[in-house]
Design a protein around this motif. Structure first.
Motif, short mmCIF file in Angstrom:
data_model
loop_
_atom_site.label_atom_id
_atom_site.label_comp_id
_atom_site.label_asym_id
_atom_site.label_seq_id
_atom_site.Cartn_x
_atom_site.Cartn_y
_atom_site.Cartn_z
N ALA A 228 0.82 -1.22 0.00
CA ALA A 228 0.00 0.00 0.00
C ALA A 228 0.85 1.26 0.00
CB ALA A 228 -0.93 0.00 1.20
N ASP A 229 2.08 1.20 0.51
CA ASP A 229 2.93 2.38 0.54
C ASP A 229 3.75 2.55 -0.73
OD1 ASP A 229 4.66 0.27 0.89
OD2 ASP A 229 5.56 1.02 2.74
N GLU A 230 3.51 1.69 -1.72
CA GLU A 230 4.17 1.81 -3.02
C GLU A 230 3.15 2.26 -4.06
OE1 GLU A 230 7.45 -1.81 -2.49
OE2 GLU A 230 5.63 -2.13 -3.66
N LEU A 253 -9.63 -1.23 -6.13
CA LEU A 253 -10.63 -2.11 -5.56
C LEU A 253 -10.53 -2.18 -4.05
CD1 LEU A 253 -10.57 -5.10 -8.07
CD2 LEU A 253 -12.00 -3.07 -8.09
N GLU A 254 -9.29 -2.14 -3.53
CA GLU A 254 -9.17 -2.34 -2.10
C GLU A 254 -7.77 -2.01 -1.62
OE1 GLU A 254 -10.24 -5.84 1.13
OE2 GLU A 254 -10.16 -6.30 -0.99
N ILE A 255 -7.68 -1.45 -0.42
CA ILE A 255 -6.45 -1.39 0.34
C ILE A 255 -6.75 -2.08 1.66
CG2 ILE A 255 -4.80 0.06 1.58
CD1 ILE A 255 -5.08 2.15 -0.54
N GLY A 256 -5.94 -3.08 1.99
CA GLY A 256 -6.22 -3.80 3.22
C GLY A 256 -5.19 -4.87 3.47
N PRO A 257 -5.36 -5.66 4.52
CA PRO A 257 -4.41 -6.71 4.86
C PRO A 257 -4.42 -7.83 3.82
CG PRO A 257 -6.34 -6.84 6.28
CD PRO A 257 -6.46 -5.57 5.49
N THR A 258 -3.37 -8.62 3.86
CA THR A 258 -3.18 -9.68 2.87
C THR A 258 -4.40 -10.57 2.72
OG1 THR A 258 -0.81 -9.70 3.39
CG2 THR A 258 -1.70 -11.64 2.27
N HIS A 259 -4.97 -11.02 3.83
CA HIS A 259 -6.06 -12.00 3.76
C HIS A 259 -7.38 -11.38 3.29
CE1 HIS A 259 -6.36 -10.20 7.76
NE2 HIS A 259 -7.61 -10.60 7.84
N HIS A 260 -7.44 -10.06 3.18
CA HIS A 260 -8.62 -9.41 2.58
C HIS A 260 -8.38 -9.04 1.13
CE1 HIS A 260 -10.23 -7.93 6.76
NE2 HIS A 260 -10.40 -9.21 6.56
N THR A 261 -7.12 -8.83 0.74
CA THR A 261 -6.80 -8.29 -0.58
C THR A 261 -6.76 -9.35 -1.67
OG1 THR A 261 -5.45 -6.63 0.57
CG2 THR A 261 -5.20 -6.79 -1.82
#
Length: 404
Positions: A228-230, A253-261
């Motif tokens: 997300a910081d790239e 579509l989404e920014i979030g943790p691995t298991h949500h993305t």
């Protein structure tokens, strides 16, 4: 009590003589002992997402849903129960400050089932999920509880990390993990020719990249994932929004943790054939797949074709063993016929040295599979050593693993 089993897509149905839900390893050992004494088979079953007949048995199905959760954590490793659902495991690992380095397109599976069948995501640097497994604890066909790792029974580790459930009932796995992080997922549609021309560039520039090809429109949907910081470099063509040419602007579509993305929720169920192709053979193989679908199957194909990449590994039954791999998966709505379509695609995949995904539709038997896996005989020796009486060997698995 007998149990009728129906898999996720509805294409695999059978009746087992019984189902067991052991609460601990002692109960698993007792189940193995009883099956061994009676000459019946025992098959561990996960979530039922697979559409291959690996779990089909007229014996006993063993569900490990009571053997779930994070058991222990040490640094960037965690030991988890074999029956842990990937969706729930992601939450538990996140709470512990950790994440799996890569995931597949769905999180419906259990961790033991996903690793046992070679489930994978996409990305040049990432192998099948089994490559994240550093230790396996299982109950063998003799009832022995066996720990397999780099320091204990290490000769079995390349077999136990991806075993099709024929070495034993996997009760625990230890995973090599990453610190939890947020990821950014972007997607856009583009003409198929542009996607193929820029495929290597997209794969190399992004942490994860895959694409869908839609036969009805002959367009692609490109999906990329980065930290997300790239800020990813999106090709200038993708920002023009020339819909007449098939372009749609990138959408976050989404920014979030691995298991949500990584995983996507699937309401519409489907069957699937997926083959793992040597990456250097992918352009020619995909061209023939596309040609045949457009010429022969476009009218009846209700869904899409998914292309992903997998890094090489040294796991004996891994479909990425010893080679960088590009995967081609043909999906078909569960309500529509699939066999003629999938069998035709299989003839193409085999022409290009493809290996079938263990958890999806294919029609290969042991005689055809053996030449595809350089360590095939080593795996069979390990299987016979750990399950000498065939407690886990059903007729379906015998066709896969034993030559007539």
């Amino acid at each position: 009590m007998s149990r009728t089993f129906v898999n996720w897509s509805g294409s695999l149905t059978f009746t087992a003589s019984g189902q067991a839900e052991p609460a601990d390893e002692d109960e698993v050992r007792e189940l193995v002992s009883r099956a061994r004494e009676s000459g019946t088979t025992l098959r561990p079953v996960g979530s039922g997402h697979s559409s291959s007949p690996l779990v089909r048995t007229d014996g006993t199905l063993v569900s490990l849903h009571r053997l779930a959760g994070v058991i222990d954590k040490a640094g960037d490793r965690a030991t988890v129960g074999g029956g842990s659902r990937l969706s729930e495991l992601g939450e538990r690992l996140y709470d512990a400050g950790l994440a799996m380095e890569n995931l597949g397109d769905v999180d419906y599976q259990t961790i033991a089932g996903a690793t046992a069948t070679g489930t994978h995501g996409s990305g040049l640097r990432f192998g099948v999920l089994s490559t994240q497994v550093s230790e396996v604890r299982l109950v063998t066909g003799t009832g022995e509880v066996l720990d397999v790792s780099a320091t204990s029974n290490s000769d079995l580790l390349p077999a136990a990390r991806l075993s099709l459930g024929v070495l034993g009932v996997v009760t625990q796995l230890t995973l090599d993990l990453l610190p939890r992080q947020d990821l950014r997922r972007l997607a856009w549609c583009a003409p198929v020719r542009w996607t193929l021309d820029h495929l290597a560039e997209l794969q190399q520039a992004n942490r994860n990249m895959d694409f869908y090809w839609y036969p009805r429109s002959d367009l692609t949907k490109i999906r990329i994932i980065n930290r997300a910081d790239e800020v990813p470099e999106v090709p200038i063509e993708a920002s023009r929004m020339s819909r007449s040419e098939g372009w749609y602007a990138p959408a976050e579509l989404e920014i979030g943790p691995t298991h949500h993305t990584f995983p996507r929720h699937r309401e519409l169920r489907f069957d699937e054939i997926e083959y793992m192709i040597p990456s250097e053979a992918f352009p020619d193989c995909f061209a023939e797949v596309r040609r045949r679908i457009l010429d022969r199957h476009r009218r009846t194909v209700g869904w899409r074709v998914l292309v992903r990449t997998v890094a090489a590994d040294d796991i004996w039954l891994s479909t990425a063993y010893g080679r960088r791999t590009t995967t081609i998966a043909c999906l078909q709505n569960a309500s529509l016929p699939y066999e003629d379509y999938f069998r035709d695609m299989e003839t193409v995949f085999r022409q290009y040295g493809g290996r079938p995904h263990w958890g999806k539709k294919h029609w290969l038997t042991a005689a055809e599979l053996r030449p595809l896996f350089p360590r095939w005989d080593d795996f069979q020796a390990a299987r016979r050593r750990l399950d000498p009486d065939g407690v886990f060997l059903t007729p379906d698995l015998a066709r896969l693993l034993e030559e007539a």
